[in-house]
Design a protein around this motif. Structure first.
Motif, PDB file in Angstrom:
ATOM      1  N   TRP A  94       0.202  -1.425   0.133  1.00 48.67           N
ATOM      2  CA  TRP A  94       0.013  -0.243   0.249  1.00 48.67           C
ATOM      3  C   TRP A  94       0.745   1.116  -0.014  1.00 48.67           C
ATOM      4  N   VAL A  95       1.734   1.757   1.165  1.00 51.52           N
ATOM      5  CA  VAL A  95       2.689   2.449   1.126  1.00 51.52           C
ATOM      6  C   VAL A  95       3.501   2.783  -0.558  1.00 51.52           C
ATOM      7  N   ASN A  96       3.477   1.998  -0.713  1.00 50.59           N
ATOM      8  CA  ASN A  96       4.908   2.414  -1.946  1.00 50.59           C
ATOM      9  C   ASN A  96       4.087   2.393  -3.389  1.00 50.59           C
ATOM     10  N   ALA A  97       3.098   1.338  -3.515  1.00 52.52           N
ATOM     11  CA  ALA A  97       2.535   1.128  -4.502  1.00 52.52           C
ATOM     12  C   ALA A  97       1.860   3.632  -4.862  1.00 52.52           C
ATOM     13  N   ARG A  98       0.725   3.016  -3.597  1.00 56.46           N
ATOM     14  CA  ARG A  98      -0.185   4.445  -3.506  1.00 56.46           C
ATOM     15  C   ARG A  98       0.937   6.055  -3.942  1.00 56.46           C
ATOM     16  N   TRP A  99       2.012   5.666  -3.029  1.00 53.90           N
ATOM     17  CA  TRP A  99       3.364   6.134  -3.937  1.00 53.90           C
ATOM     18  C   TRP A  99       2.899   6.751  -5.109  1.00 53.90           C
ATOM     19  N   VAL A 100       3.862   5.529  -5.819  1.00 57.27           N
ATOM     20  CA  VAL A 100       4.342   5.664  -7.224  1.00 57.27           C
ATOM     21  C   VAL A 100       3.503   6.315  -8.103  1.00 57.27           C
ATOM     22  N   SER A 101       2.060   5.902  -7.666  1.00 58.98           N
ATOM     23  CA  SER A 101       1.058   5.859  -9.009  1.00 58.98           C
ATOM     24  C   SER A 101       0.038   6.714  -8.508  1.00 58.98           C
ATOM     25  N   GLU A 102      -0.196   7.301  -7.575  1.00 59.13           N
ATOM     26  CA  GLU A 102      -1.348   8.635  -6.799  1.00 59.13           C
ATOM     27  C   GLU A 102      -0.171   9.909  -6.105  1.00 59.13           C
ATOM     28  N   TYR A 103       0.748   9.674  -4.950  1.00 63.89           N
ATOM     29  CA  TYR A 103       1.395  10.736  -4.168  1.00 63.89           C
ATOM     30  C   TYR A 103       2.330  11.194  -4.893  1.00 63.89           C
ATOM     31  N   GLY A 104       3.088  10.294  -5.793  1.00 58.90           N
ATOM     32  CA  GLY A 104       4.535  10.844  -5.776  1.00 58.90           C
ATOM     33  C   GLY A 104       4.034  11.226  -7.327  1.00 58.90           C
ATOM     34  N   THR A 105       5.133  12.314  -7.383  1.00 58.55           N
ATOM     35  CA  THR A 105       4.452  13.429  -8.969  1.00 58.55           C
ATOM     36  C   THR A 105       6.651  13.022  -9.837  1.00 58.55           C
ATOM     37  N   TYR A 106       6.348  11.840 -11.105  1.00 59.15           N
ATOM     38  CA  TYR A 106       7.357  11.454 -12.135  1.00 59.15           C
ATOM     39  C   TYR A 106       6.811  11.987 -13.784  1.00 59.15           C
ATOM     40  N   PRO A 107       7.425  12.960 -13.812  1.00 62.47           N
ATOM     41  CA  PRO A 107       6.877  12.699 -15.457  1.00 62.47           C
ATOM     42  C   PRO A 107       8.064  12.693 -15.477  1.00 62.47           C
ATOM     43  N   VAL A 108       8.077  12.303 -17.260  1.00 60.27           N
ATOM     44  CA  VAL A 108       9.049  11.639 -17.962  1.00 60.27           C
ATOM     45  C   VAL A 108      10.620  12.148 -17.880  1.00 60.27           C
ATOM     46  N   ALA A 109      10.341  13.510 -17.626  1.00 57.25           N
ATOM     47  CA  ALA A 109      11.741  13.592 -16.856  1.00 57.25           C
ATOM     48  C   ALA A 109      12.748  12.937 -16.602  1.00 57.25           C
ATOM     49  N   TRP A 110      12.138  12.561 -15.394  1.00 58.83           N
ATOM     50  CA  TRP A 110      13.211  11.780 -14.263  1.00 58.83           C
ATOM     51  C   TRP A 110      14.086  10.761 -14.363  1.00 58.83           C
ATOM     52  N   LEU A 111      13.503  10.348 -16.034  1.00 59.42           N
ATOM     53  CA  LEU A 111      14.395   9.203 -16.170  1.00 59.42           C
ATOM     54  C   LEU A 111      15.709   9.613 -16.632  1.00 59.42           C
ATOM     55  N   ALA A 112      15.463  11.557 -17.221  1.00 60.88           N
ATOM     56  CA  ALA A 112      17.067  11.361 -16.969  1.00 60.88           C
ATOM     57  C   ALA A 112      17.931  12.096 -15.911  1.00 60.88           C
ATOM     58  N   ASP A 113      16.951  12.008 -14.909  1.00 59.43           N
ATOM     59  CA  ASP A 113      17.572  12.316 -13.334  1.00 59.43           C
ATOM     60  C   ASP A 113      18.370  11.507 -13.229  1.00 59.43           C
ATOM     61  N   PRO A 114      19.934  11.820 -12.155  1.00 56.92           N
ATOM     62  CA  PRO A 114      20.553  10.746 -11.882  1.00 56.92           C
ATOM     63  C   PRO A 114      20.636   9.976 -10.580  1.00 56.92           C
ATOM     64  N   ARG A 115      19.179  10.791  -9.745  1.00 56.90           N
ATOM     65  CA  ARG A 115      18.967  10.073  -9.006  1.00 56.90           C
ATOM     66  C   ARG A 115      18.476   8.217  -9.265  1.00 56.90           C
ATOM     67  N   PHE A 116      18.028   8.673 -10.173  1.00 59.18           N
ATOM     68  CA  PHE A 116      17.011   7.693 -11.112  1.00 59.18           C
ATOM     69  C   PHE A 116      17.579   6.251 -11.597  1.00 59.18           C
ATOM     70  N   TRP A 117      18.619   7.247 -11.915  1.00 54.95           N
ATOM     71  CA  TRP A 117      19.912   6.283 -12.545  1.00 54.95           C
ATOM     72  C   TRP A 117      20.879   5.708 -11.828  1.00 54.95           C
ATOM     73  N   LEU A 118      20.999   5.897 -10.641  1.00 48.39           N
ATOM     74  CA  LEU A 118      21.811   5.815  -9.879  1.00 48.39           C
ATOM     75  C   LEU A 118      20.901   4.398  -8.905  1.00 48.39           C
ATOM     76  N   GLY A 119      19.672   5.095  -8.624  1.00 43.58           N
ATOM     77  CA  GLY A 119      18.840   3.600  -7.958  1.00 43.58           C
ATOM     78  C   GLY A 119      18.816   2.353  -9.007  1.00 43.58           C
ATOM     79  N   LEU A 120      18.827   2.683  -9.651  1.00 42.49           N
ATOM     80  CA  LEU A 120      18.339   1.740 -11.067  1.00 42.49           C
ATOM     81  C   LEU A 120      20.015   1.133 -10.930  1.00 42.49           C
TER      82      LEU A 120
END
Length: 250
Positions: free
Chosen positions: A121-147
């Motif tokens: 519940w905590v993580n699914a609701r965050w990534v699909s509802e409460y978080g904000t992840y535009p397509v530009a997030w795919l170019a963010d260093p935090r995304f790539w480090l995390g991946l």
């Protein structure tokens, strides 16, 4: 920013991490195998226990994710895929690769179901509802480090599991594992999972992800120490320079 009642679920997971860590400093969780013991009530075959307790982490995550207003956006969909890569393996592949005939207490299984429901519940609701992840997030260093952390941790976890399975393939009980992450630590499978969910926390850059990473550490670090102690007590020839969880450190 955490919103409304949702934030209390996140805080509950953080509190649960603290409680779990303290509890496991005094009690070794009897998941079966080397730490299995009586006194915890009815048991089920470990394979059945793993499927039942891990399945909600996959199935409920999908159900909760689909409630979100961002459910069809590219970045949340990618996070969904990452989550399922881990939990489809953990719930529906790993249990059927297990070679152990051990049993798991029903109580342990029920506690894990409770946590997995909350965490989904905590993580699914965050990534699909409460978080904000535009397509530009795919170019963010935090995304790539995390991946990269997620992929590296998943690989270490799966390869370490495979090493343990091969040791048990010939029967004859437990033996000392060698090679791969076992060159450095007694529980590289746990280390891999910690790195994996740390990567999730970085990639999502969220308190929801951090709460899961902290819970993973709280749950697995004491168990890694218990495994290390068991190996040293059971095998006099156990490598003295091998650490419990962190190479050269712990």
């Amino acid at each position: 920013m955490l919103q409304g009642p949702y934030r209390w679920f996140v805080y509950a997971e953080l509190l649960l991490a603290a409680v779990t860590f303290v509890a496991l400093l005094f009690v070794v969780a009897p998941y079966g195998g080397r730490h299995g013991r009586t006194g915890w009530g009815p048991t089920v075959p470990a394979r059945v226990g793993w499927v039942v307790m891990e399945a909600p982490a996959a199935l409920l995550f999908v159900a909760f994710y689909l409630l979100g207003s961002h459910r069809f956006e590219p970045v949340p969909l990618l996070f969904l895929a990452l989550w399922l890569v881990h939990y489809v393996y953990r719930a529906f592949v790993y249990p059927f690769l297990m070679r152990s005939g051990s049993r798991m207490p029903v109580l342990v299984m029920l506690l894990a179901i409770g946590f997995n429901t909350l965490n989904a519940w905590v993580n699914a609701r965050w990534v699909s509802e409460y978080g904000t992840y535009p397509v530009a997030w795919l170019a963010d260093p935090r995304f790539w480090l995390g991946l990269l952390l997620f992929a590296g941790g998943l690989t270490l976890n799966a390869r370490s599991d495979r090493t343990l399975r091969r040791l048990r393939a010939g029967g004859g009980g437990y033996r000392v594992p060698y090679g791969g992450g076992f060159r450095y630590v007694s529980s590289p499978n746990y280390l891999g999972e910690i790195v994996e969910w740390t990567g999730w926390a970085v990639a999502t850059w969220s308190l929801a992800g951090a709460s899961f990473a902290l819970y993973t550490i709280a749950n697995l670090a004491p168990r890694a120490v218990a495994n290390h102690r068991w190996y040293r007590e059971t095998f006099p020839e156990y490598p003295r320079d091998r650490r419990a969880l962190l190479p050269f450190v712990l």
